[in-house]
Design a protein around this motif. Structure first.
Motif, PDB file in Angstrom:
ATOM      1  N   UNK A  68      -1.524   0.142   7.527  1.00  0.00           N
ATOM      2  CA  UNK A  68      -0.280  -0.377   7.166  1.00  0.00           C
ATOM      3  C   UNK A  68       0.753   0.599   6.473  1.00  0.00           C
ATOM      4  N   UNK A  69      -0.005   1.232   5.417  1.00  0.00           N
ATOM      5  CA  UNK A  69       1.002   2.170   4.637  1.00  0.00           C
ATOM      6  C   UNK A  69       0.130   3.241   4.489  1.00  0.00           C
ATOM      7  N   UNK A  70       0.806   4.415   4.116  1.00  0.00           N
ATOM      8  CA  UNK A  70      -0.011   6.095   3.848  1.00  0.00           C
ATOM      9  C   UNK A  70      -0.222   5.953   2.380  1.00  0.00           C
ATOM     10  N   UNK A  71      -1.085   6.557   1.814  1.00  0.00           N
ATOM     11  CA  UNK A  71      -1.625   6.665   0.651  1.00  0.00           C
ATOM     12  C   UNK A  71      -0.509   7.145  -0.271  1.00  0.00           C
ATOM     13  N   UNK A  72       0.404   7.823   0.280  1.00  0.00           N
ATOM     14  CA  UNK A  72       1.356   8.587  -0.503  1.00  0.00           C
ATOM     15  C   UNK A  72       2.476   7.497  -0.531  1.00  0.00           C
ATOM     16  N   UNK A  73       2.697   6.646   0.308  1.00  0.00           N
ATOM     17  CA  UNK A  73       3.793   5.714   0.160  1.00  0.00           C
ATOM     18  C   UNK A  73       3.116   4.466  -0.867  1.00  0.00           C
ATOM     19  N   UNK A  74       1.787   4.444  -0.700  1.00  0.00           N
ATOM     20  CA  UNK A  74       1.317   3.290  -1.564  1.00  0.00           C
ATOM     21  C   UNK A  74       1.718   3.606  -2.992  1.00  0.00           C
ATOM     22  N   UNK A  75       1.826   4.786  -3.424  1.00  0.00           N
ATOM     23  CA  UNK A  75       2.075   4.971  -4.894  1.00  0.00           C
ATOM     24  C   UNK A  75       3.291   4.292  -5.404  1.00  0.00           C
ATOM     25  N   UNK A  76       4.277   4.423  -4.526  1.00  0.00           N
ATOM     26  CA  UNK A  76       5.594   3.841  -4.635  1.00  0.00           C
ATOM     27  C   UNK A  76       5.684   2.322  -4.473  1.00  0.00           C
ATOM     28  N   UNK A  77       4.924   1.898  -3.711  1.00  0.00           N
ATOM     29  CA  UNK A  77       4.584   0.454  -3.616  1.00  0.00           C
ATOM     30  C   UNK A  77       3.846  -0.353  -4.785  1.00  0.00           C
ATOM     31  N   UNK A  78       2.903   0.667  -5.216  1.00  0.00           N
ATOM     32  CA  UNK A  78       2.282   0.124  -6.349  1.00  0.00           C
ATOM     33  C   UNK A  78       3.065  -0.046  -7.676  1.00  0.00           C
ATOM     34  N   UNK A  85      -3.516  -5.974  -6.234  1.00  0.00           N
ATOM     35  CA  UNK A  85      -4.021  -4.656  -5.871  1.00  0.00           C
ATOM     36  C   UNK A  85      -4.912  -4.500  -4.610  1.00  0.00           C
ATOM     37  N   UNK A  86      -5.909  -5.405  -4.675  1.00  0.00           N
ATOM     38  CA  UNK A  86      -6.599  -5.591  -3.348  1.00  0.00           C
ATOM     39  C   UNK A  86      -5.904  -5.677  -2.210  1.00  0.00           C
ATOM     40  N   UNK A  87      -4.916  -6.489  -2.100  1.00  0.00           N
ATOM     41  CA  UNK A  87      -4.164  -6.473  -0.964  1.00  0.00           C
ATOM     42  C   UNK A  87      -3.410  -5.126  -0.312  1.00  0.00           C
ATOM     43  N   UNK A  88      -3.067  -4.534  -1.552  1.00  0.00           N
ATOM     44  CA  UNK A  88      -2.311  -3.431  -1.120  1.00  0.00           C
ATOM     45  C   UNK A  88      -3.548  -2.150  -0.626  1.00  0.00           C
ATOM     46  N   UNK A  89      -4.727  -2.131  -1.202  1.00  0.00           N
ATOM     47  CA  UNK A  89      -5.651  -1.396  -0.696  1.00  0.00           C
ATOM     48  C   UNK A  89      -6.176  -1.761   0.803  1.00  0.00           C
ATOM     49  N   UNK A  90      -6.005  -3.128   0.929  1.00  0.00           N
ATOM     50  CA  UNK A  90      -6.431  -3.465   2.548  1.00  0.00           C
ATOM     51  C   UNK A  90      -5.298  -2.966   3.503  1.00  0.00           C
ATOM     52  N   UNK A  91      -4.031  -3.116   2.915  1.00  0.00           N
ATOM     53  CA  UNK A  91      -2.901  -2.400   3.791  1.00  0.00           C
ATOM     54  C   UNK A  91      -3.032  -1.161   4.089  1.00  0.00           C
ATOM     55  N   UNK A  92      -3.552  -0.300   3.075  1.00  0.00           N
ATOM     56  CA  UNK A  92      -3.858   1.356   3.169  1.00  0.00           C
ATOM     57  C   UNK A  92      -4.801   1.268   4.243  1.00  0.00           C
TER      58      UNK A  92
END
Lengths: 490, 100
Positions: free
Chosen positions: A396-406, A385-392
């Motif tokens: 690297x990714x938008x918040x909207x996309x991040x939901x799908x990624x998560x 999860x920390x990696x994903x937050x760093x990407x946002x």
């Protein structure tokens, strides 16, 4: 009319200590086994059987006592509490009476009344006194319903001799919600220090309440009524509320309130008086001759004190201060030790507490809840999860996309970068590519452009939408805003 | 201090004993005499003596008479209820205690 009165409530909580074997014998404490399969001469109360104290019970009780700011007595005494009931094979319960394990504790916790929709109205920190925490053995279980012969009771003594800590509060609660918040805190604390599993359905945590009402400002307490059968947080709060109303109505009508024990009936949402015959209590306590005084060594207390984890309320306060979280977020994140640990494991590598809180409390909690998984066993690790937050944060990714990624990370257990690559590329952040989308959006909508330049600036959102659509949702919104603004005004 | 008839009646009730009137009289007298005999101890001055209800090592030993938290198999269901007057399906069956 209710404002004229105030309620005075005290709680007695029985917490099963999480040992493998019973308090005075080696029988298993496991829940749900065949009736009477975990029994021996000691817990069946057979003549000549002698109790021997389980060392681990003392350790667990001490941990609970320390977490509740109680003073542990160097020497405490077991006593026999005498009464007759089929689930009490010896005819007495080994408990503690005039020299309990620990005394004079307190908690200082936030509490609030709730409005009609169940939302807290105003959180205030209050201190509630704890009279004592003492040790005792549980009784067996009597079953009356759903058994072959309805005119009989059936007794299962598997629970007989299971270790309990009885935690008695001072009569410090003035409303059902104060009692509710205290009970919640107590449960949370016992779970934090790992001495009770807190499972109210299985009876590992049980609650009785003493309730009276008096005219606000009066010094003397009213006659207290004991409420039993409050074995969920909802029941506790509802039963107290019902009982307070009932007592106020009785006092208003000039009736005298008898001192009695009442049972909460969930189906009818009412309390009922128990038959008074069972009320002829005279327990004739006397020191248990089969057990020596319980000596709790100072070295043990010091060692356990040093090992005590950060407790929920201290942790909540620290989360508010250190991570600048709201009260609600901090409270939710410290609800369990596993949740709080997870949060801090996300914050450490990501450096973004706000985002960590949001992702954990929303998307992740939703996923875990629907799958019935505890956060300690989350398929999405804190590090992922920390990696994903760093990407946002790095665009690297938008918040909207991040939901799908998560969700995809949660389901597949794969790292963020890999998932992002899989679903068609990262976020587009470079100005040149975005300018191309922006130009296209402007060119295909000349009418809106004219209106915008004529002062209808509300159309900005329309253009953002067009750009996002053209980019397939991958354009970095911040860059879009910038480039679009220049282009529209240019 | 003697024992009154009412005390004997109360104790009998708490112990679920049914006494005849003669028995109550007899026990009142006997218990009074026993209590009277033990009362003699009150003549001693025990102001500075700690009450003792157990034999335990002097000074207090925190390891005395304790066991580790280890499960040991007990009697098991069958043996546990074997001598009960009215067992059923592994339970002790007794007259119904609530409701009914």
């Amino acid at each position: 009319m209710r404002d004229k009165y105030e309620a005075v409530i005290g709680l007695e909580i029985h917490a099963q200590l999480k040992t493998d074997s019973k308090i005075f014998c080696g029988c298993s404490t496991r829940f749900g086994d065949e009736p009477n399969s975990n029994t021996c001469p000691v817990c069946l109360g057979l003549p000549g059987a002698l109790p021997v104290m389980n060392r681990r019970v003392i350790e667990m009780a001490a941990r609970a006592a320390l977490a509740l700011n109680l003073n542990i007595n160097h020497e405490s005494i077991f006593s026999r509490k005498n009464y007759f009931y089929p689930d009490l094979p010896k005819g007495y319960q080994i408990s503690q009476y005039d020299q309990p394990f620990s005394e004079r504790g307190w908690v200082e916790i936030p509490t609030s009344e709730r409005n009609e929709s169940g939302h807290a109205t105003e959180w205030q920190t209050k201190r509630f006194g704890i009279t004592r925490l003492h040790l005792e053995e549980d009784a067996g279980k009597s079953l009356h319903e759903g058994m072959p012969d309805a005119s009989k009771s059936y007794v299962d003594l598997n629970r007989s001799g299971v270790p309990l800590a009885e935690i008695v509060s001072e009569p410090d609660f003035r409303s059902s919600w104060e009692a509710y918040d205290y009970m919640q805190y107590l449960r949370r604390t016992l779970l934090y220090v790992g001495v009770c599993d807190g499972n109210m359905e299985e009876g590992s945590l049980r609650c009785d309440a003493n309730v009276s009402v008096r005219v606000r400002g009066a010094e003397k307490f009213g006659t207290k009524v004991e409420l039993k059968n409050l074995n969920s947080f909802k029941f506790l709060q509802k039963a107290l509320e019902y009982e307070i109303d009932r007592q106020i109505a009785a006092v208003e009508a000039g009736e005298k309130i008898p001192q009695e024990t009442r049972l909460w009936n969930e189906r009818e949402s009412k309390t009922y008086a128990m038959r008074s015959k069972e009320e002829a209590h005279d327990y004739r306590y006397f020191p248990e001759p089969d057990l020596p005084p319980l000596i709790t060594a100072e070295e043990l207390i010091q060692k356990l004190r040093a090992e005590l984890p950060e407790l929920p309320e201290a942790r909540r306060r620290r989360f508010v201060e250190e991570y600048e979280l709201s009260f609600e977020d901090a409270a939710q994140l410290t609800d369990s030790r596993g949740m709080a640990d997870y949060f801090e494991e996300v914050v450490r590598p990501s450096g973004n507490a706000k985002a960590a809180a949001n992702w954990i409390l929303n998307e992740l909690t939703r996923e875990l809840k629907s799958a019935g998984i505890d956060i300690a066993h989350s398929p999405l690790s804190a590090l992922q999860l920390a990696e994903m937050i760093k990407l946002i944060d790095s665009g690297g990714i938008s918040g909207k996309m991040a939901k799908d990624v998560l969700i995809r990370m949660y389901q597949s257990g794969r790292p963020a970068e890999e998932v992002v690559r899989e679903i068609g590329g990262s976020q587009v952040s470079d100005e040149a590519s975005i300018r191309a989308f922006v130009d296209q959006a402007i060119q295909s909508n000349p009418r809106q452009l004219e209106q915008y330049r004529g002062g209808k600036t509300g159309l900005f959102g329309f253009f953002v939408g067009q750009v996002m659509k053209l980019s397939g949702g991958r354009a970095n919104p911040q860059v879009v805003n910038e480039v679009l603004k220049n282009a529209l005004e240019g | 201090m003697g024992i009154a008839r009412a005390d004997v009646e109360k104790i009998a009730e708490l112990a679920r004993l049914e006494l005849t009137s003669e028995e109550t009289d007899l026990f009142t007298e006997q218990l009074s005499s026993i209590i009277g005999h033990v009362e003699k101890l009150n003549e001693l001055d025990t102001t500075d003596v700690q009450p003792m209800s157990h034999c335990a090592p002097a000074g207090g030993d925190s390891e005395y008479a304790k066991r580790d938290d280890q499960v040991r198999s007990g009697l098991g269901q069958e043996l546990a209820v074997e001598n009960a007057p009215d067992p059923e399906a592994g339970y002790f069956r007794v007259p119904r205690v609530i409701g009914g």
